[in-house]
Write a protein that holds these residues in place. Structure first.
Motif, PDB file in Angstrom:
ATOM      1  N   CYS A 204       0.864  -1.181   0.000  1.00  0.00           N
ATOM      2  CA  CYS A 204       0.000   0.000   0.000  1.00  0.00           C
ATOM      3  C   CYS A 204       0.904   1.236   0.000  1.00  0.00           C
ATOM      4  O   CYS A 204       1.737   1.389   0.893  1.00  0.00           O
ATOM      5  CB  CYS A 204      -0.901  -0.014   1.237  1.00  0.00           C
ATOM      6  N   ILE A 206       0.132   4.210   0.512  1.00  0.00           N
ATOM      7  CA  ILE A 206      -0.244   5.216   1.513  1.00  0.00           C
ATOM      8  C   ILE A 206       0.449   4.923   2.844  1.00  0.00           C
ATOM      9  O   ILE A 206       1.055   5.789   3.440  1.00  0.00           O
ATOM     10  CB  ILE A 206      -1.776   5.236   1.759  1.00  0.00           C
ATOM     11  N   CYS A 207       0.343   3.667   3.309  1.00  0.00           N
ATOM     12  CA  CYS A 207       0.834   3.389   4.668  1.00  0.00           C
ATOM     13  C   CYS A 207       1.981   2.382   4.707  1.00  0.00           C
ATOM     14  O   CYS A 207       2.598   2.219   5.750  1.00  0.00           O
ATOM     15  CB  CYS A 207      -0.312   2.886   5.554  1.00  0.00           C
ATOM     16  N   PHE A 209       1.680  -0.934   4.245  1.00  0.00           N
ATOM     17  CA  PHE A 209       1.242  -2.297   4.549  1.00  0.00           C
ATOM     18  C   PHE A 209       1.547  -3.213   3.359  1.00  0.00           C
ATOM     19  O   PHE A 209       1.333  -2.828   2.210  1.00  0.00           O
ATOM     20  CB  PHE A 209      -0.269  -2.302   4.842  1.00  0.00           C
ATOM     21  N   CYS A 237      -7.156  -1.608   2.242  1.00  0.00           N
ATOM     22  CA  CYS A 237      -5.987  -1.790   3.103  1.00  0.00           C
ATOM     23  C   CYS A 237      -6.469  -1.859   4.562  1.00  0.00           C
ATOM     24  O   CYS A 237      -7.222  -0.989   4.994  1.00  0.00           O
ATOM     25  CB  CYS A 237      -5.027  -0.616   2.929  1.00  0.00           C
ATOM     26  N   ILE A 239      -4.998  -1.269   7.189  1.00  0.00           N
ATOM     27  CA  ILE A 239      -4.418  -0.242   8.062  1.00  0.00           C
ATOM     28  C   ILE A 239      -5.016   1.130   7.783  1.00  0.00           C
ATOM     29  O   ILE A 239      -5.511   1.799   8.677  1.00  0.00           O
ATOM     30  CB  ILE A 239      -2.878  -0.146   7.876  1.00  0.00           C
ATOM     31  N   CYS A 240      -4.956   1.562   6.510  1.00  0.00           N
ATOM     32  CA  CYS A 240      -5.335   2.953   6.229  1.00  0.00           C
ATOM     33  C   CYS A 240      -6.598   3.050   5.383  1.00  0.00           C
ATOM     34  O   CYS A 240      -7.008   4.155   5.034  1.00  0.00           O
ATOM     35  CB  CYS A 240      -4.186   3.693   5.556  1.00  0.00           C
ATOM     36  N   ALA A 242      -7.125   2.331   2.344  1.00  0.00           N
ATOM     37  CA  ALA A 242      -6.955   2.693   0.929  1.00  0.00           C
ATOM     38  C   ALA A 242      -7.480   1.565   0.046  1.00  0.00           C
ATOM     39  O   ALA A 242      -7.403   0.385   0.407  1.00  0.00           O
ATOM     40  CB  ALA A 242      -5.480   2.941   0.625  1.00  0.00           C
TER      41      ALA A 242
HETATM   42 FE    FE Z   1      -2.567   1.369   3.666  1.00  0.00          FE
END
Ligand code: FE
Length: 250
Positions: A204, A206-207, A209, A237, A239-240, A242
Motif C-alpha cells: 500500500c 499510503i501506509c 502495509f 488496506c 491499516i489505512c 486505501a
Molecule cells: Fe494502507
C-alpha cells in the motif's frame, strides 16, 4: 553503518494528542519515554511537519495514551497515516480531559498521561518535547503494544515523518546483502525449504502495509493463497483503508 541495528531498539506505540483553540490533533508515536521521575516527565519526538506538533507547541499541553496489543487498526490508520487537516480523527474515538484539558483517547488504551510542556529542543527535522505529567491513570490490565510486535505482525515500516524512519529500499538492500552472504556460508541442502520471494507481494503506497498472497489477509477475511488480482474489488488496506488501486507490486 548497518541501519537494521536501529530495529533492535525497543519501543511501545502511543497515541499523542493535543488541542489548541478548540482544534484537536493527534498522531501515533513510538518515541515516547519517561526522562525523569522527580518530577515525572515524558519526552516525545515530533516531526515539524506534523500538525499535532504545532498544536502542542501552541497550547503547551499534550496527552499520551498507551495503546494495547490488540489495538483497533482503524486507530492506527486514522491517527498514524492521515493528517488532522484531512480528517476529523476524533469523531470516532472516546476522549476525556484531566488537568491540562488536552484530549485523552481512551479507545484501545491501557493507560494515559496528561502533560504540560516544560521544554522543547529543536533537532532539525523534529522537536524533542518534554512534558511534566500532571495526571495519569491505568485503565486496563491488557498487554501494551510494542513497536516490534506491530512491525512484525503488520510488516509495517515507520512512516516518513517518524524519528525512526528508514528508507525501505535501503533496508531491502541490506536484507539482500545479508541473504547473499548467508547463502555463501551455508551448505546447499539447508535451503531446500527456504521461502523464495517471488516478487508477488503488493504494498500500500499510503501506509506501507504489505499484502502477501501466501498469507492472505485474515483480518479482512482473505484466506492464505489468494493472489492480489483475486481480491474483491472493494478490498481495502486493513491499516489505512486505501482501495486496491493504491497498491503496487514489489
Ligand atoms: Fe494502507
Amino acid at each position: 553503518m548497518k541501519l537494521k541495528a536501529f530495529h533492535k531498539l525497543s519501543y511501545g506505540l502511543y497515541l499523542v494528542a493535543s488541542e489548541y483553540q478548540g482544534k484537536k490533533a493527534g498522531y501515533i508515536a513510538n518515541t515516547t519515554f519517561q526522562v525523569t521521575s522527580q518530577p515525572e516527565q515524558l519526552a516525545i519526538s515530533c516531526h515539524k511537519k506534523n500538525q499535532t506538533t504545532q498544536t502542542i507547541l501552541d497550547s503547551g499541553i499534550f496527552s499520551v495514551s498507551v495503546l494495547k496489543k490488540d489495538v483497533n487498526m482503524k486507530i492506527i490508520g486514522d491517527f498514524g497515516f492521515m493528517s488532522s487537516s484531512d480528517l476529523d480523527k476524533f469523531s470516532s474515538v472516546k476522549t476525556v480531559t484531566a488537568i491540562t484539558g488536552a484530549p485523552i483517547v481512551l479507545d484501545s488504551s491501557v493507560a494515559w498521561f496528561d502533560c504540560k510542556v516544560t521544554n522543547s529542543i529543536d533537532l532539525g527535522s523534529h522537536y524533542l518535547i518534554v512534558g511534566e505529567v500532571l495526571d495519569a491513570d491505568e485503565i486496563s490490565d491488557e498487554e501494551p503494544l510494542t513497536y516490534k510486535y506491530y512491525r512484525e505482525k503488520y510488516k509495517m515500516l515507520s512512516p516518513k515523518n517518524s524519528p525512526t524512519y528508514i528508507e525501505k529500499s535501503v533496508l531491502d538492500a541490506e536484507t539482500a546483502a545479508t541473504v547473499a552472504e548467508e547463502k555463501e556460508q551455508e551448505p546447499e541442502h539447508e535451503h531446500e525449504h527456504e521461502y523464495i520471494f517471488d516478487g508477488q507481494s503488493w504494498v500500500c503506497v499510503i501506509c506501507g502495509f504489505t499484502y502477501n498472497p501466501e498469507e492472505g489477509d485474515p483480518s479482512m477475511g482473505i484466506p492464505p493463497g489468494t493472489p492480489f488480482e483475486d481480491l474483491p474489488e472493494d478490498y481495502k488496506c486493513p491499516i489505512c483503508n486505501a482501495s486496491k488501486e493504491y497498491f503496487k507490486k514489489v
